[in-house]
Structure formats: structure tokens, C-alpha cells
Scaffold this motif. Structure first.
Motif, PDB file in Angstrom:
ATOM      1  N   ALA A 272      55.437  37.821  43.683  1.00  0.00           N
ATOM      2  CA  ALA A 272      54.237  37.827  44.521  1.00  0.00           C
ATOM      3  C   ALA A 272      53.014  37.320  43.763  1.00  0.00           C
ATOM      4  O   ALA A 272      52.070  36.797  44.366  1.00  0.00           O
ATOM      5  CB  ALA A 272      53.970  39.237  45.042  1.00  0.00           C
ATOM      6  N   ILE A 273      53.027  37.441  42.441  1.00  0.00           N
ATOM      7  CA  ILE A 273      51.892  36.975  41.642  1.00  0.00           C
ATOM      8  C   ILE A 273      51.747  35.464  41.747  1.00  0.00           C
ATOM      9  O   ILE A 273      50.655  34.939  41.955  1.00  0.00           O
ATOM     10  CB  ILE A 273      52.065  37.413  40.167  1.00  0.00           C
ATOM     11  N   VAL A 274      52.855  34.737  41.620  1.00  0.00           N
ATOM     12  CA  VAL A 274      52.772  33.282  41.619  1.00  0.00           C
ATOM     13  C   VAL A 274      52.886  32.684  43.022  1.00  0.00           C
ATOM     14  O   VAL A 274      52.496  31.540  43.242  1.00  0.00           O
ATOM     15  CB  VAL A 274      53.856  32.667  40.712  1.00  0.00           C
ATOM     16  N   LEU A 275      53.423  33.454  43.975  1.00  0.00           N
ATOM     17  CA  LEU A 275      53.581  32.928  45.327  1.00  0.00           C
ATOM     18  C   LEU A 275      52.315  33.057  46.159  1.00  0.00           C
ATOM     19  O   LEU A 275      52.219  32.453  47.222  1.00  0.00           O
ATOM     20  CB  LEU A 275      54.748  33.627  46.041  1.00  0.00           C
ATOM     21  N   ASP A 276      51.354  33.858  45.694  1.00  0.00           N
ATOM     22  CA  ASP A 276      50.063  33.883  46.361  1.00  0.00           C
ATOM     23  C   ASP A 276      49.475  32.476  46.339  1.00  0.00           C
ATOM     24  O   ASP A 276      49.461  31.799  45.301  1.00  0.00           O
ATOM     25  CB  ASP A 276      49.124  34.858  45.642  1.00  0.00           C
ATOM     26  N   ARG A 277      49.015  32.011  47.475  1.00  0.00           N
ATOM     27  CA  ARG A 277      48.606  30.599  47.612  1.00  0.00           C
ATOM     28  C   ARG A 277      47.494  30.206  46.658  1.00  0.00           C
ATOM     29  O   ARG A 277      47.555  29.150  46.004  1.00  0.00           O
ATOM     30  CB  ARG A 277      48.185  30.349  49.059  1.00  0.00           C
ATOM     31  N   ASN A 278      46.472  31.026  46.556  1.00  0.00           N
ATOM     32  CA  ASN A 278      45.360  30.693  45.676  1.00  0.00           C
ATOM     33  C   ASN A 278      45.754  30.743  44.207  1.00  0.00           C
ATOM     34  O   ASN A 278      45.365  29.889  43.415  1.00  0.00           O
ATOM     35  CB  ASN A 278      44.178  31.630  45.934  1.00  0.00           C
ATOM     36  N   ARG A 279      46.519  31.780  43.837  1.00  0.00           N
ATOM     37  CA  ARG A 279      46.925  31.871  42.437  1.00  0.00           C
ATOM     38  C   ARG A 279      47.875  30.732  42.076  1.00  0.00           C
ATOM     39  O   ARG A 279      47.793  30.174  40.978  1.00  0.00           O
ATOM     40  CB  ARG A 279      47.560  33.227  42.156  1.00  0.00           C
ATOM     41  N   GLY A 280      48.803  30.393  42.975  1.00  0.00           N
ATOM     42  CA  GLY A 280      49.692  29.263  42.723  1.00  0.00           C
ATOM     43  C   GLY A 280      48.912  27.970  42.532  1.00  0.00           C
ATOM     44  O   GLY A 280      49.210  27.164  41.635  1.00  0.00           O
ATOM     45  N   GLN A 394      39.731  32.144  36.715  1.00  0.00           N
ATOM     46  CA  GLN A 394      39.252  33.325  37.420  1.00  0.00           C
ATOM     47  C   GLN A 394      40.102  33.591  38.661  1.00  0.00           C
ATOM     48  O   GLN A 394      40.492  34.728  38.940  1.00  0.00           O
ATOM     49  CB  GLN A 394      37.789  33.153  37.808  1.00  0.00           C
ATOM     50  N   THR A 395      40.425  32.554  39.401  1.00  0.00           N
ATOM     51  CA  THR A 395      41.234  32.706  40.609  1.00  0.00           C
ATOM     52  C   THR A 395      42.656  33.136  40.268  1.00  0.00           C
ATOM     53  O   THR A 395      43.276  33.910  41.005  1.00  0.00           O
ATOM     54  CB  THR A 395      41.274  31.381  41.392  1.00  0.00           C
ATOM     55  N   ALA A 396      43.171  32.666  39.139  1.00  0.00           N
ATOM     56  CA  ALA A 396      44.554  32.967  38.748  1.00  0.00           C
ATOM     57  C   ALA A 396      44.772  34.445  38.450  1.00  0.00           C
ATOM     58  O   ALA A 396      45.905  34.933  38.539  1.00  0.00           O
ATOM     59  CB  ALA A 396      44.940  32.133  37.530  1.00  0.00           C
ATOM     60  N   THR A 397      43.720  35.165  38.093  1.00  0.00           N
ATOM     61  CA  THR A 397      43.875  36.579  37.741  1.00  0.00           C
ATOM     62  C   THR A 397      43.175  37.518  38.716  1.00  0.00           C
ATOM     63  O   THR A 397      43.298  38.737  38.585  1.00  0.00           O
ATOM     64  CB  THR A 397      43.316  36.839  36.324  1.00  0.00           C
ATOM     65  N   LEU A 398      42.452  36.978  39.689  1.00  0.00           N
ATOM     66  CA  LEU A 398      41.719  37.823  40.632  1.00  0.00           C
ATOM     67  C   LEU A 398      42.679  38.512  41.596  1.00  0.00           C
ATOM     68  O   LEU A 398      43.566  37.887  42.180  1.00  0.00           O
ATOM     69  CB  LEU A 398      40.724  36.975  41.430  1.00  0.00           C
ATOM     70  N   GLY A 399      42.517  39.824  41.758  1.00  0.00           N
ATOM     71  CA  GLY A 399      43.316  40.564  42.721  1.00  0.00           C
ATOM     72  C   GLY A 399      44.653  41.043  42.206  1.00  0.00           C
ATOM     73  O   GLY A 399      45.405  41.675  42.948  1.00  0.00           O
ATOM     74  N   VAL A 487      41.015  35.047  48.098  1.00  0.00           N
ATOM     75  CA  VAL A 487      42.218  35.297  47.331  1.00  0.00           C
ATOM     76  C   VAL A 487      42.943  36.479  47.918  1.00  0.00           C
ATOM     77  O   VAL A 487      42.342  37.481  48.276  1.00  0.00           O
ATOM     78  CB  VAL A 487      41.850  35.582  45.855  1.00  0.00           C
ATOM     79  N   SER A 488      44.241  36.380  48.008  1.00  0.00           N
ATOM     80  CA  SER A 488      45.019  37.520  48.482  1.00  0.00           C
ATOM     81  C   SER A 488      44.994  38.615  47.438  1.00  0.00           C
ATOM     82  O   SER A 488      45.293  38.383  46.279  1.00  0.00           O
ATOM     83  CB  SER A 488      46.468  37.088  48.728  1.00  0.00           C
ATOM     84  N   LEU A 489      44.590  39.795  47.852  1.00  0.00           N
ATOM     85  CA  LEU A 489      44.555  40.917  46.929  1.00  0.00           C
ATOM     86  C   LEU A 489      45.774  41.801  47.062  1.00  0.00           C
ATOM     87  O   LEU A 489      45.753  42.948  46.627  1.00  0.00           O
ATOM     88  CB  LEU A 489      43.274  41.743  47.155  1.00  0.00           C
ATOM     89  N   SER A 490      46.830  41.279  47.633  1.00  0.00           N
ATOM     90  CA  SER A 490      48.052  42.063  47.726  1.00  0.00           C
ATOM     91  C   SER A 490      48.554  42.344  46.331  1.00  0.00           C
ATOM     92  O   SER A 490      48.599  41.471  45.491  1.00  0.00           O
ATOM     93  CB  SER A 490      49.128  41.291  48.500  1.00  0.00           C
ATOM     94  N   ASN A 491      48.943  43.564  46.102  1.00  0.00           N
ATOM     95  CA  ASN A 491      49.503  43.871  44.798  1.00  0.00           C
ATOM     96  C   ASN A 491      50.969  43.465  44.767  1.00  0.00           C
ATOM     97  O   ASN A 491      51.549  43.107  45.764  1.00  0.00           O
ATOM     98  CB  ASN A 491      49.308  45.364  44.461  1.00  0.00           C
ATOM     99  N   PRO A 492      51.603  43.476  43.574  1.00  0.00           N
ATOM    100  CA  PRO A 492      52.958  42.999  43.477  1.00  0.00           C
ATOM    101  C   PRO A 492      53.961  43.795  44.292  1.00  0.00           C
ATOM    102  O   PRO A 492      55.098  43.395  44.434  1.00  0.00           O
ATOM    103  CB  PRO A 492      53.253  43.114  41.969  1.00  0.00           C
ATOM    104  N   HIS A 493      53.594  44.939  44.821  1.00  0.00           N
ATOM    105  CA  HIS A 493      54.550  45.706  45.616  1.00  0.00           C
ATOM    106  C   HIS A 493      54.548  45.272  47.066  1.00  0.00           C
ATOM    107  O   HIS A 493      55.347  45.717  47.866  1.00  0.00           O
ATOM    108  CB  HIS A 493      54.213  47.212  45.563  1.00  0.00           C
TER     109      HIS A 493
END
Length: 508
Positions: A272-280, A394-399, A487-493
């Protein structure tokens, strides 16, 4: 398939007092500078080290490759270890280990010992770099301060390579090549003192998650094969069985890693960390910018030293205006432009500037002057990197949930390192092919023809570098979300956080 579980006990801590946050930033920025500049500071020292230790031209590449192989392949492990055993402890271990490896390399009396020391530097750098960014991520939770801190940190990440060239030239010319390694010792000592005094220790409550050993082996092997394959392509060519064998094996291991992460009870890198659109999008932007940046340093350095006959110190000084522009741009970007326009505008803008700067460099020839022909594109490229790196980092680690901040930060460093390896290998190969073709088409071979062939090969590399940045501009424009979608703030769970898109990291 078993249900993926990435839950662990939350980390609890007392927030860092405002007056100490900036000292924390100074500490982690110093450590980041040491790691980044070490990827280039040794380059200028190689001829002197080769004369002193007597190794061959073919062996010379291993001084660089040993560091990059260990660093790239162990980054995700280093980031996850910082999540598991504590960031302050990991940070201090990384600093001490990096200093010890640097001392060993500086004192090396044989080629083998120097290569081993460089590999150890890379291993401890892989522990240190993601931990530094994770400390920054969890320390600055107020949006305005967080933007300013990432602006400074991003500027250092972008300018570290150029600082390494400047420092390497000064140390090699005025002292001895060994000081390119010894210089890390006082930096690390200051960093350890700063970490003890200013970096908070986060206490964990409840059971400790287990380290994902199969995932670690798979991804470390994949990254090792990827970097080795591209490094081998520089020396043996793209048709080498070892090149394609390593790259193919890397793809197989990477696929296996992804499949394993989907079912692991304690995954090394929750997908979920890398599949988030903004972080990816942010990770891909860092990768592409890294590929272009290494090309800038590599071929402009060759041009200044070989074609214009600059000394090592003159070459390093030539990059100073670029560094200054990068720092200015990073501060403007993070404090004014990113909060107003978001990464969807700023990253493509920076990529477009990068493409224009690379195109500008294609006009260099043997009669070019620094002030009129070299300085303007370097200034443009500095502003470009200052627009790309802080916004992306900043976007890569936000949320990201605090318990996964280390491995999310490691992905930033991994993207930059892999991008640099890919860019260096591709651009070197393309430049070498262009030079060979130019010489074949312009006989008889004279010194003037050879000089023109080198200029032509650099221009080909710059055009391809411009293509990297142009592709990055399109990709970033398509992938980053517009302001307001955030940015999606969904956590890895998979449980959505209750904070708005522009909110700071959740405090646990």
C-alpha cells in the motif's frame, strides 16, 4: 492466501520541542550529506589511488561499484531495521559504522581492502540514509515547518553529488586521495553527538514485529542484480551474458518479492505504501531525476576536465552556482510554490526545466566559455532539481504510518540510487557508441577528430538526458493528483486515516 497483517504496536514519544527540531534537522542533514557526497567524492581521487595502490583500469570501477551495490541492495533492509530497533539507535550505529569503514578505506594498503571498505561504507550508508529521512519525517509534523525542513533536506539530496566533486577536487589536489575517505570521520563524530543530544528515542509498547527474512533476501538480491547488471553494461556492453543474466534474475526476484509481500504476515514493504498514486509518482520522479542528475555530473565533469582542461578544484567550483540555485529553488518551492500549486504542477515544471537545461548543454563545443555557455544551463538545472526533489521527497513520505516511516524513506533513496545506476549505464553506453560511430565516419583519426568525437558523445548523452526529464514531466503530470485530492493517508493496513489531505503525519 493468508490475510496480510502489518499491525504492530504504536510508537509513543514526546514531541520534540520546537527549539530542538532544527538541531535535529541539522544532524540528519549532515548525515545525508555525508552519504550522498560519498557517491562522487571518491571519483576524482581514483587516478591518485590507482597510482598509489597499483590496480588496473579494469579494476578501477569496483571502487565505485562496491559502494553502490551494497548501498542499493540493502536500503530497504536498513529502512525496516530503523522501524524495528529504533531510529535513534539505528542512526548512531550507521554513523559509527560509516566512520569506521571510511577509516579502513583511508588506511587501505591494497586494492582488495579498499574495495571491501567501500562495500562496508555502502552497507552502513544503507542503514543511515533511510533512517535520517525517517527521523525527519517523524520529527516535523507541523505542515509549514515540515515543508521548510524537506526543502533543506531535498536540496542536500540534490546537491550532495556536486559538493562531493568540489570536496574531492580540493582534498585530492591539496592533501591526499585518502582524505576523501578520512573526511567522513569528523562529520560522523559531529553527527553522533548531535544524535545523542537532539534525536528523540521513540519507545515501543507491546510485541515487536518480526523481520521479513524471505522478503529481505528477495528484494536485496533483486536490487543487487539490477545495479550490478547496469554497472556491468558500462564495461562489458549490453550484449554480455552477465549483464542480461543479472538483469533477468533481478526481474524474477522482484516479481517473487511482490508476490511474497502480498501474503507475508510482517511484510518488509507493505505494498500500500508504493501503490498509493501520489507516493508512486513521487518515487518514479526521484528515480528519473536521479538518472538525469548523474548524467549532468558525469558528462559535464568529463567536458570541463578533458575538453576544457580544468583542474579538479576548478571543476568542483564550476558546480557551485548550480548548488546555490538548487538551494534557492528548494526553499522557494517548499515554502511558496508547493503549498500553492502542489506536486502535480511543481514536479512537471521542474522536469521541463531539466529537459531545457539538458538541451542547452548540447550546444557546448571546444570553443565554449564557462560564463556564456556552461553557467546558464547549470543554473537552469539547479532550479529544476530544487523544484523536483523536495516536492517528491515530501510527498513520498507524507501520510505513512510512523511504524513504516523507515522503509517508506528507504524507497526514496532506493529510487534515487537505482535511477543513478540506470542513467549512468545507459548514458555511458550511448555516449561510447556515438563516439565510436563518429570516429568511424571521420577518418583519418587525429587529435582534433578525437576531441570532436568526445564533444559529440556528450551531446548525445545530453539529448537522452533531456528525454529522461521530458518523460518524467509527462509521467508526473499524469500520475500526481490535483490539489484538493491530496495524498492518500491510508495506513498500510488499509484503514483510512481521519486526517485531511494536507494534514501532517499522524502522531501515535
Amino acid at each position: 492466501m493468508p490475510k496480510t497483517s502489518t499491525t504492530s504496536s504504536p510508537l509513543t514519544s514526546t514531541p520534540v520541542p520546537h527549539s530542538r527540531r532544527w538541531w535535529t534537522l541539522s544532524t540528519v542533514a549532515l548525515a545525508q550529506l555525508m552519504v550522498v557526497l560519498d557517491s562522487t567524492v571518491v571519483n576524482i581521487a581514483l587516478p591518485s589511488a590507482q597510482t598509489d595502490l597499483g590496480f588496473s583500469n579494469g579494476d578501477r570501477q569496483w571502487i565505485i561499484t562496491a559502494y553502490s551495490l551494497a548501498f542499493a541492495s540493502l536500503l530497504l533492509l536498513g529502512g525496516r531495521l530503523s522501524d524495528l530497533i529504533g531510529r535513534k539507535r539505528t542512526f548512531i550505529i550507521g554513523l559509527i559504522g560509516f566512520a569506521a569503514a571510511s577509516a579502513l578505506g583511508g588506511a587501505a594498503g591494497t586494492f582488495g581492502l579498499l574495495v571491501g571498505a567501500r562495500a562496508l561504507q555502502g552497507a552502513f550508508g544503507a542503514l543511515l540514509a533511510p533512517t535520517a529521512l525517517a527521523v525527519l519525517t517523524t520529527t516535523f509534523t507541523i505542515p509549514k515547518e515540515r515543508a521548510r525542513a524537506f526543502g533543506i533536506f531535498g536540496a542536500i539530496a540534490g546537491a550532495g553529488g556536486a559538493v562531493g566533486l568540489l570536496l574531492g577536487g580540493f582534498l585530492t589536489q591539496n592533501l591526499d586521495w585518502r582524505w576523501n575517505l578520512y573526511i567522513n570521520i569528523p562529520i560522523a563524530v559531529i553527527g553522533v553527538i548531535g544524535a545523542i543530544v537532539f534525536v528523540d528515542h521513540l519507545e515501543r509498547t507491546g510485541p515487536r514485529p518480526k523481520l521479513d527474512i524471505p522478503g529481505t533476501i528477495l528484494v536485496s538480491g533483486a536490487l543487487f542484480g539490477l545495479v550490478y547488471g547496469f554497472s556491468n553494461a558500462e564495461t562489458d556492453g549490453w550484449d554480455s551474458p552477465l549483464t542480461w543474466g543479472m538483469l533477468s534474475g533481478s526481474v524474477v526476484l522482484l516479481v517473487a518479492f511482490v508476490l511474497w509481500q502480498r501474503r507475508a504476515a510482517h511484510p518488509l514493504l507493505p505494498l500500500a505504501i508504493v501503490l498509493d498514486r501520489n507516493r508512486g509518482a513521487a518515487y518514479l520522479s526521484v528515480l528519473i531525476a536521479g538518472a538525469g542528475m548523474f548524467g549532468i555530473f558525469l558528462f559535464v565533469t568529463y567536458y570541463l576536465q578533458v575538453s576544457l582542461r580544468y583542474t579538479p578544484i576548478q571543476t568542483g567550483l564550476s558546480f557551485l552556482p548550480m548548488i546555490a540555485m538548487l538551494v534557492v529553488s528548494a526553499q522557494l518551492s517548499t515554502n511558496i510554490f508547493v503549498p500553492r500549486f502542489g506536486p502535480k504542477i511543481m514536479v512537471p515544471f521542474g522536469m521541463t526545466l531539466g529537459a531545457l537545461g539538458m538541451i542547452y548543454l548540447t550546444h557546448l563545443d571546444l570553443n565554449s566559455t564557462y560564463a556564456a555557455d556552461v553557467l546558464p544551463p547549470l543554473m537552469i538545472l539547479g532550479f529544476a532539481m530544487g523544484s523536483i526533489m523536495p516536492a517528491s521527497m515530501q510527498t513520498a513520505t507524507l501520510g505513512v504510518d510512523r511504524q513504516f516511516a523507515g522503509v517508506a524513506s528507504a524507497m526514496v533513496n532506493t529510487s534515487q540510487q537505482v535511477g543513478g545506476s540506470i542513467g549512468t549505464a545507459l548514458l555511458n553506453t550511448l555516449a561510447a557508441t556515438a563516439a565510436t560511430n563518429f570516429l568511424a565516419a571521420n577518418t583519418p583519426l587525429t587529435a582534433a577528430v578525437a576531441a570532436d568525437a568526445a564533444i559529440h558523445s556528450y551531446a548525445v548523452a545530453y539529448w537522452w538526458g533531456a528525454g529522461f526529464f521530458a518523460f518524467g514531466a509527462v509521467l508526473a503530470g499524469l500520475l500526481f493528483r490535483r490539489m484538493g485530492h491530496g495524498v492518500s493517508l491510508s495506513n498500510p493496513h488499509g484503514t483510512p486515516a481521519a486526517a485531511p489531505a494536507e494534514a501532517p503525519l499522524p502522531v501515535h
